[in-house]
Design a protein around this motif. Structure first.
Motif, PDB file in Angstrom:
ATOM      1  N   ARG A 109     -27.216  -3.525   2.586  1.00 48.25           N
ATOM      2  CA  ARG A 109     -26.131  -2.697   2.085  1.00 48.25           C
ATOM      3  C   ARG A 109     -24.817  -3.484   2.038  1.00 48.25           C
ATOM      4  O   ARG A 109     -24.071  -3.413   1.055  1.00 48.25           O
ATOM      5  N   ASP A 110     -24.534  -4.253   3.079  1.00 41.28           N
ATOM      6  CA  ASP A 110     -23.298  -5.035   3.118  1.00 41.28           C
ATOM      7  C   ASP A 110     -23.280  -6.073   1.998  1.00 41.28           C
ATOM      8  O   ASP A 110     -22.232  -6.310   1.368  1.00 41.28           O
ATOM      9  N   ALA A 111     -24.422  -6.712   1.743  1.00 42.03           N
ATOM     10  CA  ALA A 111     -24.486  -7.724   0.683  1.00 42.03           C
ATOM     11  C   ALA A 111     -24.245  -7.105  -0.688  1.00 42.03           C
ATOM     12  O   ALA A 111     -23.542  -7.677  -1.529  1.00 42.03           O
ATOM     13  N   LEU A 112     -24.812  -5.940  -0.921  1.00 45.90           N
ATOM     14  CA  LEU A 112     -24.627  -5.276  -2.214  1.00 45.90           C
ATOM     15  C   LEU A 112     -23.192  -4.812  -2.389  1.00 45.90           C
ATOM     16  O   LEU A 112     -22.612  -4.939  -3.476  1.00 45.90           O
ATOM     17  N   ARG A 113     -22.596  -4.278  -1.352  1.00 52.20           N
ATOM     18  CA  ARG A 113     -21.217  -3.807  -1.459  1.00 52.20           C
ATOM     19  C   ARG A 113     -20.256  -4.963  -1.646  1.00 52.20           C
ATOM     20  O   ARG A 113     -19.236  -4.830  -2.333  1.00 52.20           O
ATOM     21  N   ALA A 114     -20.548  -6.115  -1.040  1.00 53.94           N
ATOM     22  CA  ALA A 114     -19.677  -7.278  -1.214  1.00 53.94           C
ATOM     23  C   ALA A 114     -19.690  -7.764  -2.650  1.00 53.94           C
ATOM     24  O   ALA A 114     -18.706  -8.335  -3.140  1.00 53.94           O
ATOM     25  N   ALA A 115     -20.803  -7.540  -3.350  1.00 53.75           N
ATOM     26  CA  ALA A 115     -20.907  -7.981  -4.745  1.00 53.75           C
ATOM     27  C   ALA A 115     -20.318  -6.980  -5.724  1.00 53.75           C
ATOM     28  O   ALA A 115     -20.224  -7.254  -6.918  1.00 53.75           O
ATOM     29  N   THR A 116     -19.927  -5.811  -5.223  1.00 58.61           N
ATOM     30  CA  THR A 116     -19.350  -4.774  -6.083  1.00 58.61           C
ATOM     31  C   THR A 116     -17.854  -4.995  -6.228  1.00 58.61           C
ATOM     32  O   THR A 116     -17.182  -5.394  -5.291  1.00 58.61           O
ATOM     33  N   ASN A 117     -17.329  -4.756  -7.409  1.00 58.33           N
ATOM     34  CA  ASN A 117     -15.898  -4.920  -7.646  1.00 58.33           C
ATOM     35  C   ASN A 117     -15.086  -4.022  -6.733  1.00 58.33           C
ATOM     36  O   ASN A 117     -15.517  -2.944  -6.335  1.00 58.33           O
ATOM     37  N   ALA A 118     -13.907  -4.471  -6.406  1.00 53.41           N
ATOM     38  CA  ALA A 118     -13.008  -3.673  -5.569  1.00 53.41           C
ATOM     39  C   ALA A 118     -12.630  -2.393  -6.291  1.00 53.41           C
ATOM     40  O   ALA A 118     -12.655  -2.301  -7.514  1.00 53.41           O
ATOM     41  N   GLY A 119     -12.253  -1.398  -5.527  1.00 52.98           N
ATOM     42  CA  GLY A 119     -11.877  -0.120  -6.108  1.00 52.98           C
ATOM     43  C   GLY A 119     -10.575  -0.216  -6.881  1.00 52.98           C
ATOM     44  O   GLY A 119      -9.873  -1.228  -6.843  1.00 52.98           O
ATOM     45  N   PRO A 120     -10.222   0.838  -7.592  1.00 59.85           N
ATOM     46  CA  PRO A 120      -9.002   0.816  -8.403  1.00 59.85           C
ATOM     47  C   PRO A 120      -7.751   0.734  -7.541  1.00 59.85           C
ATOM     48  O   PRO A 120      -7.735   1.145  -6.379  1.00 59.85           O
ATOM     49  N   ALA A 121      -6.711   0.187  -8.136  1.00 58.76           N
ATOM     50  CA  ALA A 121      -5.428   0.090  -7.429  1.00 58.76           C
ATOM     51  C   ALA A 121      -4.835   1.487  -7.254  1.00 58.76           C
ATOM     52  O   ALA A 121      -5.171   2.414  -7.984  1.00 58.76           O
ATOM     53  N   PRO A 122      -3.948   1.659  -6.269  1.00 61.30           N
ATOM     54  CA  PRO A 122      -3.313   2.971  -6.083  1.00 61.30           C
ATOM     55  C   PRO A 122      -2.626   3.432  -7.365  1.00 61.30           C
ATOM     56  O   PRO A 122      -2.002   2.646  -8.081  1.00 61.30           O
ATOM     57  N   GLU A 123      -2.724   4.711  -7.660  1.00 61.82           N
ATOM     58  CA  GLU A 123      -2.168   5.261  -8.893  1.00 61.82           C
ATOM     59  C   GLU A 123      -0.831   5.932  -8.600  1.00 61.82           C
ATOM     60  O   GLU A 123      -0.744   6.828  -7.760  1.00 61.82           O
ATOM     61  N   ALA A 124       0.185   5.525  -9.337  1.00 67.58           N
ATOM     62  CA  ALA A 124       1.540   6.002  -9.075  1.00 67.58           C
ATOM     63  C   ALA A 124       1.667   7.507  -9.276  1.00 67.58           C
ATOM     64  O   ALA A 124       2.455   8.164  -8.582  1.00 67.58           O
ATOM     65  N   TRP A 125       0.918   8.071 -10.211  1.00 65.32           N
ATOM     66  CA  TRP A 125       1.079   9.492 -10.496  1.00 65.32           C
ATOM     67  C   TRP A 125       0.723  10.364  -9.295  1.00 65.32           C
ATOM     68  O   TRP A 125       1.216  11.479  -9.159  1.00 65.32           O
ATOM     69  N   ARG A 126      -0.116   9.852  -8.398  1.00 62.74           N
ATOM     70  CA  ARG A 126      -0.579  10.648  -7.265  1.00 62.74           C
ATOM     71  C   ARG A 126       0.522  10.958  -6.261  1.00 62.74           C
ATOM     72  O   ARG A 126       0.404  11.915  -5.488  1.00 62.74           O
ATOM     73  N   THR A 127       1.575  10.149  -6.246  1.00 63.39           N
ATOM     74  CA  THR A 127       2.684  10.384  -5.320  1.00 63.39           C
ATOM     75  C   THR A 127       4.029  10.409  -6.036  1.00 63.39           C
ATOM     76  O   THR A 127       5.073  10.267  -5.409  1.00 63.39           O
ATOM     77  N   ALA A 128       4.012  10.582  -7.350  1.00 65.46           N
ATOM     78  CA  ALA A 128       5.244  10.486  -8.144  1.00 65.46           C
ATOM     79  C   ALA A 128       6.221  11.605  -7.809  1.00 65.46           C
ATOM     80  O   ALA A 128       5.832  12.705  -7.390  1.00 65.46           O
ATOM     81  N   THR A 129       7.506  11.316  -8.016  1.00 60.38           N
ATOM     82  CA  THR A 129       8.562  12.325  -7.859  1.00 60.38           C
ATOM     83  C   THR A 129       9.328  12.550  -9.149  1.00 60.38           C
ATOM     84  O   THR A 129      10.159  13.458  -9.216  1.00 60.38           O
ATOM     85  N   GLU A 130       9.074  11.710 -10.176  1.00 58.33           N
ATOM     86  CA  GLU A 130       9.791  11.835 -11.439  1.00 58.33           C
ATOM     87  C   GLU A 130       8.844  11.662 -12.609  1.00 58.33           C
ATOM     88  O   GLU A 130       7.857  10.911 -12.543  1.00 58.33           O
ATOM     89  N   LEU A 131       9.161  12.329 -13.715  1.00 59.13           N
ATOM     90  CA  LEU A 131       8.465  12.174 -14.984  1.00 59.13           C
ATOM     91  C   LEU A 131       9.494  11.909 -16.070  1.00 59.13           C
ATOM     92  O   LEU A 131      10.518  12.590 -16.135  1.00 59.13           O
ATOM     93  N   SER A 132       9.237  10.924 -16.910  1.00 62.09           N
ATOM     94  CA  SER A 132      10.115  10.674 -18.052  1.00 62.09           C
ATOM     95  C   SER A 132       9.267  10.577 -19.306  1.00 62.09           C
ATOM     96  O   SER A 132       8.188   9.977 -19.304  1.00 62.09           O
ATOM     97  N   ALA A 133       9.762  11.183 -20.397  1.00 55.10           N
ATOM     98  CA  ALA A 133       9.016  11.190 -21.652  1.00 55.10           C
ATOM     99  C   ALA A 133       8.857   9.780 -22.184  1.00 55.10           C
ATOM    100  O   ALA A 133       9.802   8.984 -22.174  1.00 55.10           O
ATOM    101  N   ALA A 134       7.653   9.452 -22.647  1.00 53.06           N
ATOM    102  CA  ALA A 134       7.380   8.118 -23.192  1.00 53.06           C
ATOM    103  C   ALA A 134       7.125   8.176 -24.690  1.00 53.06           C
ATOM    104  O   ALA A 134       7.739   7.454 -25.460  1.00 53.06           O
ATOM    105  N   SER A 135       6.221   9.019 -25.135  1.00 48.97           N
ATOM    106  CA  SER A 135       5.949   9.141 -26.570  1.00 48.97           C
ATOM    107  C   SER A 135       5.356  10.506 -26.852  1.00 48.97           C
ATOM    108  O   SER A 135       4.761  11.142 -25.992  1.00 48.97           O
ATOM    109  N   GLY A 136       5.534  10.950 -28.089  1.00 50.47           N
ATOM    110  CA  GLY A 136       4.985  12.215 -28.507  1.00 50.47           C
ATOM    111  C   GLY A 136       6.066  13.114 -29.109  1.00 50.47           C
ATOM    112  O   GLY A 136       7.258  12.861 -28.945  1.00 50.47           O
TER     113      GLY A 136
END
Length: 711
Positions: A233-260
């Motif tokens: 199990r350890d060998a297989l997990r070591a060969a797996t890509n790292a998880g995604p980076a932290p996502e800013a939206w999950r702790t955001a305090t501001e929203l600004s319009a970008a497009s649309g």
């Protein structure tokens, strides 16, 4: 920007600031009793089920259940004999019990389920393997040792035959027929090794999890086996890509319009704009979105009823169109979708998946002998692709399953024998990726609707397994003579976690299945609402570590179900049924319309974030256990309404209305952290579902989308 505020007075200031910024009038919210107008229902008693759906069980279930009961009774007699000092009689009774138990496995396959509610209500089934594994887990060390000794010779002989031919089906059969033996552990580890050699790391890890479970059923010290499993199990997990980076939206305090707003060509949206009322979020063909490449320079795909639109995501979250393709043009089959056939709720939501830069889609609907398609597509790379007809293609086909045919590029279509006997098969929106499989729900129409789970290899499209999970009928009004020609409805989207897939069928049944090979865990019949009553907004169930939080579209109840095997020896009376999969009391839908998120903390399986009402007002709420306080966010304006399903993390809640996007702080009593208006919003058609990735938040409506930058 509106920063996070605290205190009762801050709410009034916040409402005033939001109004000055262009939002609709906001009303002060309050903490109140949870659905005071709805009855609090006791555990396992949600009222009359009004449900005649059929739960599939193994052929000869009565005989198998009788054998299991005979084994249970023989084991009880053995224990009484042992207590009385009659060890010879006790041993004979144990052998009688174990032979009866194992015979049930020998005579069945991995898809077998049996009834498991002891009061005879027959609303709950459990997978046969889990029913027996639960019995073995409750044996004493002495009893387990006798089980292992009893079946040592036949299990080792079966293992030797399977190893000699490197037959994966035979190895899986050893693990199925001889749980609690050395042979079962060895066979499961060998299956993991074979998948690892083929580069199927997810399946290999799933087999290793099963090997760990098999070790736990053994009677002797298994430290060596555990060490070998852990090393793999350890060998297989070591060969797996790292998880995604932290996502800013999950702790955001501001929203600004970008497009649309960015226009999405959509004939159905034009049709709905001419209607006297806007389409409800549960009606019609609804576009879907997926980030198929994350982070800087990311990519977004939007699937509509006739095409897929591709966009790039700039560093400031602005969207730019980079291509489009029509899925039917990639196939040699005639795939069609008539959006007007999906006008009735629950409609037809397009829910594309992303897998390593590819897209997995369900496209078209089955009708007049034509099947629809589940396909894997690779979008073209690069920017500035022409959007005009005849330009370089914006995507290439990897594989497709059309009905019972497998289609690959530059090769003739081939029949899938395992699906050939299914009539008028239609793949449903909302498939999931689980392990090395794409799992989709498929419906087979006849006198009644039959719901199947079907799995395909995510890389090649090769058939993996199928499982019948329900037979029943949709909730449709009586249209008299015209009802026979009424368009067929759709099933609910699937949900997946940790190698398990949960399916809500919209037929009055929910089912939990292991995605590795389709082995059933349990299935349950639920209460169905009256045809003319409102149901939940169709969406994926919330699959948490401790519970699946599920608001069925065809029900007026909210269920929290444990994603664990059922105790098949549970018993009860008709007055007090024992349903061990219930993580808490069944709750009324009350004023809620859509599930947004589940609990933030472990041990709190009943908490839910919902969109809905508080009396005449529309609001986002946090619902706890029945009888507990309900927390409401600020109320929407009188002409403002939700236009789709929101999105939530442990810290934030994002919801779109027909006027703007609200960002609530979930850690601070749903205080409003920010509000951003939808530019050019038409109150009749604007707003939609909320999607987010990294720092980008997108609202997707029926005919347009808006992007925002989260900080």
């Amino acid at each position: 920007m509106i920063g996070p505020l605290a205190g009762a007075g801050a709410r009034l200031l916040l409402a005033t600031a939001a109004l000055a910024a262009g939002s609709p009038t906001l009303h002060a919210a309050r903490v109140q009793d949870d659905d005071a107008t709805a009855p609090v229902l006791p555990r396992g008693s949600e009222g009359p089920l009004a449900n005649n759906a059929f739960l599939p069980v193994v052929a000869g279930e009565d005989r198998i259940a009788a054998e299991l009961r005979a084994g249970d009774e023989a084991l009880e007699r053995a224990r009484r004999e042992a207590t009385a000092g009659n060890e010879r009689d006790a041993e004979r009774r144990r052998v009688e019990a174990f032979e009866a138990w194992r015979e049930t496995l020998a005579a069945s396959d991995a898809f077998a389920s049996i009834w498991s509610d002891g009061d005879g209500a027959r609303r709950l089934t459990t997978g046969l393997f889990h029913a027996l594994a639960g019995r073995l887990a409750r044996l004493t060390d002495e009893e387990r040792a006798q089980w292992s000794t009893r079946f040592f010779a036949p299990s080792q002989a079966a293992l030797a035959r399977a190893r000699a031919s490197i037959d994966t089906a035979a190895l899986a059969r050893v693990a199925w027929e001889f749980p609690g033996t050395d042979a079962a552990v060895t066979a499961t580890v060998l299956l993991a090794d074979l998948d690892a050699e083929r580069g199927r790391r997810a399946s290999a890890l799933a087999w290793l999890e099963r090997a760990s479970d098999a070790v736990e059923l053994q009677s002797r010290d298994a430290s060596t086996a555990r060490a070998a499993i852990d090393a793999r199990r350890d060998a297989l997990r070591a060969a797996t890509n790292a998880g995604p980076a932290p996502e800013a939206w999950r702790t955001a305090t501001e929203l600004s319009a970008a497009s649309g707003p960015i226009e999405i060509p959509n004939e159905l949206a034009l049709f709905s704009n001419r209607r006297a009322r806007p389409l409800d979020p549960s009606e019609g063909a609804r576009p879907g979105l997926v980030f198929y490449r994350s982070g800087p320079g990311g990519r977004v795909a939007v699937q509509t009823w006739d095409r897929v639109l591709l966009y790039s995501v700039a560093a400031d979250s602005k969207l730019e169109a980079v291509g489009r393709f029509d899925p039917p043009a990639l196939l040699s089959f005639d795939i069609e979708f008539d959006p007007f056939e999906s006008m009735r709720a629950p409609g037809w939501p397009f829910l594309p998946l992303a897998d390593d830069g590819d897209l997995i889609l369900v496209h078209g609907r089955s009708s007049h002998g034509r099947g629809n398609a589940l396909l894997r597509v690779r979008p073209a790379d690069g920017r500035g692709l022409s959007l005009v007809s005849g330009a370089a293609p914006s995507a290439t086909l990897e594989w497709a399953v059309v009905g019972a045919m497998l289609v690959r590029p530059n090769a003739p279509a081939t029949a899938i024998p395992e699906l050939a006997d299914l009539v008028d098969l239609e793949y449903q929106p909302g498939p999931v990726l689980s392990g090395d499989h794409v799992v989709a729900q498929a419906r087979e129409e006849g006198g009644e609707t039959r719901a199947w789970l079907v799995a395909f290899d995510r890389a090649t499209g090769a058939f993996a397994w199928k499982l019948l999970i329900a037979t029943g009928s949709d909730l449709v009004p009586d249209l008299g003579r015209g009802s026979a020609g009424a368009p067929r409805l759709s099933a609910e989207p699937l949900a997946a976690r940790d190698g398990l897939v949960f399916a809500g069928t919209n037929l009055g049944i929910g089912a939990l299945v292991e995605s590795l090979d389709g082995r059933p865990v349990w299935s349950v019949r639920t209460r169905r609402r009256a045809v003319d009553d409102a149901g939940w907004l169709p969406s994926r169930p919330l699959f948490g570590a401790e519970a699946v939080l599920w608001g069925p579209f065809d029900s007026d109840r909210l269920y929290a179900l444990r994603p664990t095997p059922v105790d098949a020896t549970a018993s009860g009376t008709s007055a007090a049924p024992r349903l061990p999969i219930f993580a808490g009391p069944v709750r009324s839908r009350g004023e809620s319309t859509a599930l947004v998120s589940g609990p933030r903390a472990a041990g709190d399986a009943l908490t839910a974030v919902v969109q809905g009402r508080s009396g005449r007002e529309r609001t986002v709420s946090v619902r706890g256990a029945p009888g507990s306080a309900r927390l409401d966010a600020l109320y929407l304006g009188p002409d403002e309404d939700f236009r789709g399903r929101g999105l939530a993390s442990d810290e934030r809640v994002l919801c779109s209305t027909n006027r703007g996007v609200y960002l609530f702080d979930r850690t601070r009593d749903l205080y409003l952290a920010d509000y951003a208006a939808l530019a050019g919003a038409d109150p009749k058609t604007s707003g939609g579902d909320v999607y987010a990735d990294a720092s980008t938040v997108i609202v997707l409506g029926r005919d347009g989308l808006w992007s925002f930058r989260a900080r």
